[in-house]
Design a protein around this motif. Structure first.
Motif, short mmCIF file in Angstrom:
data_model
loop_
_atom_site.label_atom_id
_atom_site.label_comp_id
_atom_site.label_asym_id
_atom_site.label_seq_id
_atom_site.Cartn_x
_atom_site.Cartn_y
_atom_site.Cartn_z
N ALA A 38 5.92 -2.08 3.93
CA ALA A 38 5.76 -2.29 5.26
C ALA A 38 4.25 -2.19 5.49
N PHE A 49 2.76 -5.56 4.54
CA PHE A 49 3.04 -6.41 5.48
C PHE A 49 2.34 -6.47 6.83
N LEU A 93 12.33 -2.20 8.46
CA LEU A 93 12.49 -2.36 7.31
C LEU A 93 13.23 -1.36 6.61
N THR A 111 9.72 -9.61 3.43
CA THR A 111 8.67 -9.56 4.24
C THR A 111 7.73 -10.92 4.25
#
Length: 760
Positions: A65, A68, A95, A133
């Motif tokens: 995460a 991303f 996520l 992602t």
């Protein structure tokens, strides 16, 4: 319960080299590769700066995460607040790793849902979450300008790849690329959902991996003196060219790739392609020679001997490779192992008799088996080029098919795991267009459409196809001296291959792919990637009716005749031949959705009286390459199309009515090509009239000599030289033939441009 309007998608695998014109834009998002399942919903969600990104699934999910969010911030300037806490209910993006959720695709699969309230991405495994992602990143980057808020249309995606091995091979042995470039290349592979980076680290021209037990492999083997002018500096001293990756640098690159769920498969090519290693440790060789690290391209004769100390040496190398690379497979090459030195060595022949082996192919099979046993004892598997089949190969060894698809089909039928990497289909050293500004490589084209049409299991029944792990493109770098050349060869063709390997076969659609590729080209530009414009550039073809415009992508084209850059108000090409007024320059570009899709190209008014090297025909076309000049050392260099066996060119129907003079730009290249037995195919050059030779221009290759241009001054210039001569009066169109006279074939003379000039 969310409501969805299912968008019925009918796909046509229109993958020919002459694709149809792309259809009008639809409501579909521009995703590459296309997902396995996609439904367009109602409405949209607006993701705003500072929005909360909530993560469920532990530290690995949190790292994904954060990576991303960092990419979105770099590419769009939009910040996301990443939090590991779950269940707050106010998250804009969620996520989640859900290993036990059977409703979510497994492995690299994921589910992505965008509705009016939020965005949710779920996967069973971290690699699937990462792949998801990259899809979400594409939804957020239809353009790359800074934004405080980004609209995302409602969509539901359930996705998974067709093949497990979706890769690219980078040859760092012929030309060393800096670690920073390798990491950037891996980054772009990951964003394209390619998951395997095959790293060709050793060859005759260089050894690129530090081996601590055998330091001379890099002290000596990593460096060579280039052939020709590039091998001497301005002070007249030898140039030391090359480089290598330290083990710390390799660990860093491996870590970087792992964070992006890209597996690096290292290759140590053996028992052939070993001249650099033998230059460092001559006792490894099968002959008594002590070679230098090779400055030449082609198939070399040096091969390892098969003594036990040499086997142990190579196993030492593999042990250090295993410590650096956690990949299941280790590539040991096995290709183009010329056996002449084995046949000539009494020691090798005695070893063959001792082992009870029938021939040299069986000896290579024994050698490969020794490496396979060593790897298996350490929990690894061997993969090699398809020649390993010729000497017998262990049952669990994987085969990489490069000599076409035949070896891969045979290996799959025999039950071996197979990776398809056939030449020329997926050899990205082949040029992607015949434009004059294409860099060096093999002129036998492999266009973007050709790559998109590739099918990894073509010619196989279902049982054989089940053994195909996937496929990869090969970026052999003999003719890719710079990293920009590597990127030009790789992108956008890797995007085409990625879709061929990820998306369901029935979902492939050339027209939609082209439309989705246009925003991806903008992403590459923003990332500083030198992606090729070849498919989007307008080409000009002279016909009896006039000048015809075309482009590989099949996109609409706009053009001007008054020197202005074409814009949305410029004329649209209607598909016929143009007959511009005398002296007019045509400027043209491709267009899609109201914006320019490719660079502007132009056809100069004097184009009929000028030909670039690529626009001349080869007299016999036996072994043609587009070769980069070896000078000047700094700055741009010329590219020449030349036949290594028969350097001879023709200009068909050259207009000689007003031609009183001819001007030819020429260059000289070192003949640094190991042709093995094919050296017998070199056509002798005409005898010279002067010590340096001449460029001979004839009216037809067996016709009258029109001009003889001495090479004495050009011989002193390592870069491009311009020659000029008078022409006898001629009317009409004539087939001009160009050939260089001289003794031997080194240097290799080549033509850059030819111009027909009026009287002074």
């Amino acid at each position: 319960m969310r409501r969805w309007s299912v968008f019925a998608l009918l796909f046509v695998a229109a993958c020919s080299s002459n694709p149809p014109v792309p259809r009008a834009p639809s409501v579909l998002p521009a995703l590459l590769p296309w997902p396995a399942q996609l439904e367009v919903g109602r409405g949209r969600y607006v993701l705003r700066d500072g929005a909360r990104l909530e993560v469920a699934g532990g530290d690995e999910a949190l790292a994904i995460a954060r990576g991303f969010a960092a990419r979105v911030a770099r590419d769009r300037g939009l910040q996301l607040d990443v939090a590991a806490q779950a269940g707050a209910g106010d998250a804009a993006v969620v996520l989640a790793l859900r290993p036990g959720d059977a409703t979510v695709p497994e492995g690299e699969g994921y589910r992505l849902v965008v509705d009016r309230t939020h965005i949710e991405l779920a996967a069973r495994e971290p690699r699937g979450l990462f792949r998801g992602t990259t899809t979400l990143w594409q939804l957020l980057t239809p353009e790359m300008s800074p934004a405080r808020a980004i609209e995302v249309s409602a969509v539901r995606i359930e996705d998974r790849p067709r093949f497990a091995w979706r890769g690219a091979m980078l040859d760092s042995a012929r030309h060393f690329q800096p670690p920073e470039f390798v990491k950037r290349f891996i980054d772009e592979l990951a964003l394209a959902k390619l998951d395997t980076f095959h790293w060709h680290l050793t060859d005759d021209q260089g050894w690129r991996i530090e081996i601590k037990r055998h330091p001379r492999l890099t002290e000596v083997g990593a460096w060579r003196r280039p052939a020709g002018a590039a091998g001497t500096d301005a002070a007249g001293k030898p140039v030391r060219y090359g480089g290598y990756y330290t083990q710390d640098e390799i660990r860093d690159i491996v870590r970087y790739a792992a964070e992006r769920y890209v597996t690096i498969v290292p290759e140590i090519d053996m028992p052939g392609h070993m001249q650099a290693a033998i230059a460092a440790y001559p006792e490894l060789g099968a002959s008594a020679d002590e070679p230098v690290v090779s400055p030449d391209w082609g198939v070399h004769g040096y091969i390892l001997n098969v003594d036990e100390p040499t086997i142990a040496f190579m196993q030492d190398v593999l042990d250090e490779v295993i410590e650096l690379f956690p990949s299941t497979y280790i590539h040991v090459g096995g290709d183009e192992a010329v056996k002449d030195q084995w046949k000539a060595s009494s020691r090798v022949q005695a070893r063959m008799r001792e082992l009870g082996l029938a021939d040299e192919n069986a000896l290579q099979g024994w050698f490969i088996a020794r490496m396979q046993q060593h790897l298996a004892a350490r929990g690894r598997k061997l993969i090699g080029w398809d020649e390993i089949l010729e000497g017998g190969v262990p049952a669990d060894a994987a085969v990489m098919s490069w000599r076409g698809t035949k070896g891969g089909i045979e290996a799959a039928n025999a039950g071996h795991p197979v990776v398809m990497a056939p030449s020329p289909d997926l050899y990205f050293d082949h040029l992607q267009s015949d434009a004059a500004d294409e860099p060096s490589g093999r002129p036998d084209l492999r266009t973007l459409a050709d790559i998109y049409a590739f099918d990894a299991t073509a010619g196989m029944d279902a049982a054989a196809a089940a053994h195909v792990l996937g496929a990869q493109a090969n970026l052999w770098s003999e003719h890719m001296r710079t990293t920009a050349m590597v990127e030009h060869a790789a992108f956008p063709r890797l995007a085409a291959l990625a879709e061929a390997l990820w998306s369901p076969r029935e979902a492939r659609d050339w027209s939609r792919f082209v439309a989705r590729l246009v925003p991806q080209m903008e992403r590459w530009r923003a990332h500083g990637v030198a992606a090729a414009q070849s498919a989007f550039e307008v080409r000009f073809t002279d016909t009896a009716q006039g000048i015809v415009l075309s482009n590989q992508a099949g996109l609409p084209m706009r053009y001007t005749l008054d020197g202005r850059a074409p814009d949305v108000h410029a004329a649209i090409d209607a598909g016929g031949a143009l007959t511009p007024p005398a002296g007019a320059t045509i400027r043209a570009a491709t267009w899609l959705d109201g914006r320019r899709a490719g660079d502007i190209t132009e056809r100069r008014a004097d184009a009929a009286h000028r030909r670039a090297s690529s626009e001349l025909a080869q007299c016999s076309g036996k072994l043609v390459l587009r070769i980069e000049d070896d000078a000047p050392t700094p700055g741009p260099r010329a590219f020449y199309d030349v036949d290594l066996f028969d350097p001879c060119w023709t200009w068909a129907r050259a207009p000689l009515d007003d031609a009183a003079r001819i001007r030819v730009a020429v260059g000289q290249l070192p003949y640094n090509f190991q042709l093995y037995k094919d050296v017998a195919n070199i056509v002798p050059r005409p005898a010279p009239s002067t010590p340096a030779g001449e460029l001979l221009v004839r009216d037809g290759c067996a016709g009258m000599l029109l001009a003889s241009l001495p090479l004495d001054r050009a011989r002193m210039n390592p870069a491009v030289s311009v020659l000029e001569a008078e022409l006898p009066p001629r009317s009409g169109a004539h087939d001009l033939c160009f050939v260089f006279s001289g003794e031997g074939h080194d240097p290799l003379w080549a033509i850059d441009t030819v111009e027909l000039l009026p009287p002074r």
